[in-house]
Design a protein around this motif. Structure first.
Motif, PDB file in Angstrom:
ATOM      1  N   ASP A 171       0.808  -1.218   0.000  1.00  0.00           N
ATOM      2  CA  ASP A 171       0.000   0.000   0.000  1.00  0.00           C
ATOM      3  C   ASP A 171       0.843   1.270   0.000  1.00  0.00           C
ATOM      4  OD1 ASP A 171      -2.333  -1.533   0.089  1.00  0.00           O
ATOM      5  OD2 ASP A 171      -2.322  -1.604   2.289  1.00  0.00           O
ATOM      6  N   HIS A 172       2.149   1.133  -0.095  1.00  0.00           N
ATOM      7  CA  HIS A 172       3.015   2.312  -0.092  1.00  0.00           C
ATOM      8  C   HIS A 172       2.775   3.123  -1.371  1.00  0.00           C
ATOM      9  CE1 HIS A 172       6.700   4.751  -0.151  1.00  0.00           C
ATOM     10  NE2 HIS A 172       6.828   4.475   1.137  1.00  0.00           N
ATOM     11  N   PRO A 173       2.841   4.445  -1.282  1.00  0.00           N
ATOM     12  CA  PRO A 173       2.601   5.290  -2.451  1.00  0.00           C
ATOM     13  C   PRO A 173       3.487   4.975  -3.649  1.00  0.00           C
ATOM     14  CG  PRO A 173       2.604   6.620  -0.461  1.00  0.00           C
ATOM     15  CD  PRO A 173       3.007   5.245  -0.050  1.00  0.00           C
ATOM     16  N   LEU A 174       4.671   4.417  -3.419  1.00  0.00           N
ATOM     17  CA  LEU A 174       5.558   4.090  -4.540  1.00  0.00           C
ATOM     18  C   LEU A 174       4.932   3.066  -5.472  1.00  0.00           C
ATOM     19  CD1 LEU A 174       9.061   3.996  -2.792  1.00  0.00           C
ATOM     20  CD2 LEU A 174       8.355   5.530  -4.643  1.00  0.00           C
ATOM     21  N   ILE A 225       7.514  -2.944   6.533  1.00  0.00           N
ATOM     22  CA  ILE A 225       6.155  -3.488   6.599  1.00  0.00           C
ATOM     23  C   ILE A 225       5.195  -2.467   7.202  1.00  0.00           C
ATOM     24  CG2 ILE A 225       4.722  -5.255   7.712  1.00  0.00           C
ATOM     25  CD1 ILE A 225       7.138  -7.146   7.481  1.00  0.00           C
ATOM     26  N   ALA A 226       5.676  -1.679   8.162  1.00  0.00           N
ATOM     27  CA  ALA A 226       4.840  -0.661   8.800  1.00  0.00           C
ATOM     28  C   ALA A 226       4.732   0.611   7.970  1.00  0.00           C
ATOM     29  CB  ALA A 226       5.396  -0.330  10.184  1.00  0.00           C
ATOM     30  N   GLN A 227       5.307   0.605   6.770  1.00  0.00           N
ATOM     31  CA  GLN A 227       5.243   1.724   5.829  1.00  0.00           C
ATOM     32  C   GLN A 227       5.984   2.965   6.324  1.00  0.00           C
ATOM     33  OE1 GLN A 227       1.582   2.269   3.490  1.00  0.00           O
ATOM     34  NE2 GLN A 227       0.593   0.728   4.780  1.00  0.00           N
ATOM     35  N   GLY A 245       2.317 -11.267  -0.360  1.00  0.00           N
ATOM     36  CA  GLY A 245       1.956 -10.010  -0.992  1.00  0.00           C
ATOM     37  C   GLY A 245       1.993  -8.813  -0.065  1.00  0.00           C
ATOM     38  N   THR A 246       2.423  -9.019   1.198  1.00  0.00           N
ATOM     39  CA  THR A 246       2.528  -7.900   2.133  1.00  0.00           C
ATOM     40  C   THR A 246       3.579  -6.909   1.664  1.00  0.00           C
ATOM     41  OG1 THR A 246       1.918  -9.379   3.946  1.00  0.00           O
ATOM     42  CG2 THR A 246       2.884  -7.254   4.545  1.00  0.00           C
ATOM     43  N   LEU A 247       4.710  -7.438   1.228  1.00  0.00           N
ATOM     44  CA  LEU A 247       5.761  -6.634   0.621  1.00  0.00           C
ATOM     45  C   LEU A 247       5.797  -6.917  -0.874  1.00  0.00           C
ATOM     46  CD1 LEU A 247       8.742  -6.972   3.148  1.00  0.00           C
ATOM     47  CD2 LEU A 247       7.118  -5.090   2.940  1.00  0.00           C
ATOM     48  N   LYS A 248       6.097  -5.883  -1.655  1.00  0.00           N
ATOM     49  CA  LYS A 248       6.205  -6.039  -3.103  1.00  0.00           C
ATOM     50  C   LYS A 248       7.509  -5.406  -3.569  1.00  0.00           C
ATOM     51  CE  LYS A 248       2.694  -5.252  -5.711  1.00  0.00           C
ATOM     52  NZ  LYS A 248       1.530  -4.574  -6.340  1.00  0.00           N
TER      53      LYS A 248
END
Length: 287
Positions: A171-174, A225-227, A245-248
């Motif tokens: 969900d990170h903006p990147l 993971i905590a963004q 899929g938590t991290l991409k």
């Protein structure tokens, strides 16, 4: 005549490692009163307070940290003498010191240690895990698995490469931006670094808006993971988060994947040291 003994310093180190007199007594097969007496005598003869309570734990004072840091090399040297004496009398090494960079795959490390234990049940392996951020503070041991191999006594050879990948939370903006990502895209967000690692020859902090440095791989991974930001992490260590899929992996134009070499380094010991031969063979075997 010396005011203190190596035995007293060893007890001090054990109290610090375990966090209490009771646990140190249990680990050394002594009574708690014996441990307390020896450390009280040590502090009295030095005229310096070495320990202080911190919650439920017993920790070193500032003076204690300085003095124990100076004594630790002497304790290790003495352990080497005892281990060598046991090797001379029985042919069986009782202790083997191993230093491994924290980026080495944990699962493979524990498999190696378990196999070694099965073959040499009477040899204790003293494992120290390090992050090679400062070569001057790196401890030496009988066997070492490290990224750097210069300025070390002993013989060494390339062992394997560890893949680092640029990742962020899904969900990170990147991950919302159009791919591929450039360095300018990354520079708008905090970079998560692992203990100032520079072994891959890259210094991403020069392009990052801000850098957050963590002293362990696990802490850095949790921050990503905590963004808190994005970062390059060992692919093997975050395999489950990638699979879930938590991290991409960040779709970068270049530099999204990096390889850091690890070397297997062995101190110059006798060729008939079967325990070291076994350990180096296990590390060298294909995963």
């Amino acid at each position: 005549m010396h005011k203190t003994t190596l035995e007293q310093w060893a007890l001090l180190e054990k109290v610090v490692e375990s966090g209490s007199f009771a646990k140190a007594a249990e680990a050394t097969c002594r009574s708690q009163s014996s441990v307390s007496y020896n450390l009280a005598l040590l502090q009295k003869r030095l005229g310096v307070a070495l320990l202080r309570p911190e919650g439920r734990r017993t920790v070193l004072t500032a003076a204690g940290e300085q003095l124990l840091a100076r004594v630790r090399p002497l304790l290790k040297a003495f352990w080497y003498v005892e281990a060598h004496a046991a090797l001379l009398t029985t042919g069986v090494r009782t202790r083997l010191d191993l230093v491994v960079d924290a980026i080495f795959p944990r699962g493979r490390l524990f498999t190696i240690l378990r196999q070694f234990q099965q073959q040499h049940p009477h040899t204790q392996v003293n494992l120290t895990e390090v992050l090679e951020s400062n070569a001057a503070e790196r401890p030496e041991a009988d066997v070492m698995v490290l990224t750097r191999r210069q300025d070390l006594t002993g013989r060494g050879e390339w062992l394997m490469n560890i893949d680092f990948v640029a990742v962020a939370h899904r969900d990170h903006p990147l991950h919302q931006q159009a791919a591929p990502l450039s360095g300018e895209d990354l520079a708008a967000y905090p970079l998560i670094r692992i203990a100032e690692r520079e072994s891959d020859g890259q210094d991403d902090s020069l392009d990052a808006a801000e850098c957050w440095t963590f002293s362990t791989i696990d802490a850095a991974a949790e921050a990503v993971i905590a963004q808190v930001g994005y970062g390059w992490l060992p692919e093997e260590r975050i395999a489950s988060q990638l699979a879930a899929g938590t991290l991409k992996i960040l779709p970068m134009t270049h530099g999204g994947r990096r390889a850091t070499p690890l070397h297997l380094i062995v101190k110059d010991l006798s060729s008939d040291d079967r325990q070291i031969q076994t350990l180096t063979r296990l590390f060298s075997m294909p995963a």
